[in-house]
Design a protein around this motif. Structure first.
Motif, PDB file in Angstrom:
ATOM      1  N   THR A 161       0.667  -0.990  -0.078  1.00  0.00           N
ATOM      2  CA  THR A 161      -0.181   0.042  -0.069  1.00  0.00           C
ATOM      3  C   THR A 161       0.942   1.122   0.062  1.00  0.00           C
ATOM      4  O   THR A 161       2.058   1.216   0.277  1.00  0.00           O
ATOM      5  N   GLU A 162       0.267   2.313  -0.223  1.00  0.00           N
ATOM      6  CA  GLU A 162       1.122   3.584  -0.236  1.00  0.00           C
ATOM      7  C   GLU A 162       1.741   3.921   0.952  1.00  0.00           C
ATOM      8  O   GLU A 162       2.813   4.286   1.136  1.00  0.00           O
ATOM      9  N   ASP A 163       1.258   3.678   2.058  1.00  0.00           N
ATOM     10  CA  ASP A 163       1.480   3.826   3.448  1.00  0.00           C
ATOM     11  C   ASP A 163       2.766   2.987   3.698  1.00  0.00           C
ATOM     12  O   ASP A 163       3.795   3.397   4.351  1.00  0.00           O
ATOM     13  N   GLU A 164       2.742   1.914   3.353  1.00  0.00           N
ATOM     14  CA  GLU A 164       3.840   1.018   3.326  1.00  0.00           C
ATOM     15  C   GLU A 164       5.184   1.265   2.644  1.00  0.00           C
ATOM     16  O   GLU A 164       6.244   1.353   3.139  1.00  0.00           O
ATOM     17  N   ARG A 165       4.825   1.904   1.360  1.00  0.00           N
ATOM     18  CA  ARG A 165       5.773   2.361   0.532  1.00  0.00           C
ATOM     19  C   ARG A 165       6.437   3.863   1.291  1.00  0.00           C
ATOM     20  O   ARG A 165       7.535   3.818   1.080  1.00  0.00           O
ATOM     21  N   TYR A 166       5.543   4.600   1.722  1.00  0.00           N
ATOM     22  CA  TYR A 166       5.899   5.818   2.193  1.00  0.00           C
ATOM     23  C   TYR A 166       7.062   5.457   3.481  1.00  0.00           C
ATOM     24  O   TYR A 166       8.064   5.872   3.335  1.00  0.00           O
ATOM     25  N   GLU A 167       6.755   4.304   4.293  1.00  0.00           N
ATOM     26  CA  GLU A 167       7.703   4.125   5.561  1.00  0.00           C
ATOM     27  C   GLU A 167       8.810   3.290   4.884  1.00  0.00           C
ATOM     28  O   GLU A 167       9.874   3.482   5.519  1.00  0.00           O
ATOM     29  N   ALA A 168       8.726   2.682   3.734  1.00  0.00           N
ATOM     30  CA  ALA A 168      10.115   1.918   3.230  1.00  0.00           C
ATOM     31  C   ALA A 168      11.014   2.988   3.012  1.00  0.00           C
ATOM     32  O   ALA A 168      12.302   2.804   3.348  1.00  0.00           O
ATOM     33  N   LEU A 169      10.534   4.132   2.239  1.00  0.00           N
ATOM     34  CA  LEU A 169      11.492   5.084   1.846  1.00  0.00           C
ATOM     35  C   LEU A 169      11.895   6.106   2.912  1.00  0.00           C
ATOM     36  O   LEU A 169      13.192   6.303   3.028  1.00  0.00           O
ATOM     37  N   ARG A 170      11.216   6.072   3.991  1.00  0.00           N
ATOM     38  CA  ARG A 170      11.596   6.948   4.998  1.00  0.00           C
ATOM     39  C   ARG A 170      12.980   6.283   5.921  1.00  0.00           C
ATOM     40  O   ARG A 170      13.583   7.075   6.631  1.00  0.00           O
ATOM     41  N   HIS A 171      12.802   4.856   5.864  1.00  0.00           N
ATOM     42  CA  HIS A 171      13.803   4.242   6.544  1.00  0.00           C
ATOM     43  C   HIS A 171      15.122   3.978   5.630  1.00  0.00           C
ATOM     44  O   HIS A 171      16.053   2.965   5.953  1.00  0.00           O
ATOM     45  N   CYS A 172      15.218   4.329   4.549  1.00  0.00           N
ATOM     46  CA  CYS A 172      16.442   4.395   3.759  1.00  0.00           C
ATOM     47  C   CYS A 172      17.475   5.329   4.163  1.00  0.00           C
ATOM     48  O   CYS A 172      16.974   6.838   4.287  1.00  0.00           O
TER      49      CYS A 172
END
Length: 367
Positions: free
Chosen positions: A120-131
């Motif tokens: 989902t978009e929220d999961e993808r947002y969080e994945a990028l935040r932790h890069c």
């Protein structure tokens, strides 16, 4: 929010500016490593001073610590993988002092222009935040970059691979960015992509369904029919039986191998002991053995202690005995013995007494 990441004031131009930027850059990276990247403000980036657009030459020479080059990279970032991270790493290291902004498209835009996503978009947002390369995340990023969006976030450069990206009725959605001199290219990572990962899942669909059923997921959650569910569960049972049989075979092979190894060791020990026993026996009882030597020595000792006795009827070896025998009446000449008459057992005759007396006198005279 963006102002908290800008660092200290201006320290001059030229070489001093580049050194200050390099000193500040590790601090920004350490801050990004300690906490997730921030979300972009809905009002956009509001610098404290006037924001003048940079050229690529200026950005490559290095910028002041409070004025990093603002680089933008966008994408779907579904099933975030090493190819995504490597592209962001390249974007982060394009210039000595870089502030990386990443735009992530929403589910609505993605389903409309590209297709259904796994995350989902929220999961993808969080994945990028932790890069660790990302300084800021823009939610619900536009599919095509507009001038208003670039000005709102004060973007200096856009980073993407140089392959023309055909979408939304355009042959290359980054064409106007390239014409404006704001495009900087990154390299794609071959052999890894979201489409490749999804292809692997589709190819091995049965395996993944069976694994998830085994882990406790229901058939409804996996969108599996009744018949397929029973088939998958039966296959799981068959695989378990095969694994059990394989385990038993491996254990039995290992056991047999150990028994053979132990028996071979035992046989070798027996052979070694038998050779040792035979060798000791030959050393003791052989023709040149210790027992034969002991027998020879004992025989010699017995012969030395007790001489060999003469047989009956043989002449005596003692000279005294020989002399006594020569002087005894029994050894007299045959004429004397024949002249004497036989003695009577009851009453000896006068001639016999006379002969005995003369014999005793003779023996005393000889002695």
């Amino acid at each position: 929010m963006a102002g908290k990441r800008r660092g200290r004031g201006n320290h001059g131009h030229g070489q001093q500016q580049q050194q200050a930027a390099q000193k500040q850059k590790p601090g920004l990276r350490r801050q990004a490593l300690r906490e997730p990247a921030a979300f972009a403000s809905s009002q956009g980036y509001e610098p404290e001073t006037a924001h003048e657009k940079l050229t690529i030459a200026q950005a490559r020479r290095g910028t002041p610590a409070n004025r990093p080059a603002r680089v933008y990279a966008d994408g779907i970032f579904d099933l975030f993988h090493s190819g995504h991270a490597r592209a962001l790493m390249q974007a982060k290291n394009l210039f000595p002092n870089t502030y990386l902004i990443v735009g992530v498209c929403s589910d609505e835009l993605t389903h409309q222009f590209k297709g259904y996503t796994v995350m989902t978009e929220d999961e993808r947002y969080e994945a990028l935040r932790h890069c660790r390369y990302v300084d800021e995340v823009v939610r619900d990023a536009p599919w095509t970059l507009t001038t208003e969006f670039l000005k709102k976030h004060k973007i200096d450069f856009v980073a993407h691979d140089d392959i023309p990206y055909t979408s939304a009725g355009s042959e290359d959605v980054y064409k106007h960015i390239k014409e404006a001199g704001m495009f900087v290219a990154t390299q794609r990572t071959e052999g890894i992509s979201t489409s490749d990962l999804i292809t692997r899942i589709v190819r091995d669909y049965d395996i993944y369904v069976r694994r998830n059923l085994q882990r406790g997921y229901t058939a409804r959650e996996l969108n599996v029919g009744f018949i397929n569910e029973k088939k998958y569960r039966l296959q799981n049972q068959v695989d378990k039986m095969k694994e059990t049989v394989r385990t038993v075979e491996e254990k039995s092979k290992h056991f047999v191998y150990r028994v053979e190894e132990k028996s071979q060791d035992l046989i070798n020990k027996w052979e070694e002991k038998s050779r040792e026993f035979i060798s000791n026996f030959l050393e003791l009882f052989g023709p040149d053995g210790a027992w034969h030597v002991i027998q020879e020595r004992s025989g010699r000792m017995l012969q030395a202690l007790s001489p060999y006795s003469s047989p009956r009827g043989s002449p005596s070896s003692s000279p005294t005995r020989a002399r006594s025998q020569d002087s005894s009446p029994t050894s007299a000449s045959p004429s004397s013995s024949s002249l004497s008459p036989p003695s009577s057992p009851s009453s000896p005759k006068k001639g016999t007494r006379r002969s005995l007396k003369s014999a005793s006198v003779y023996s005393r005279h000889v002695q």
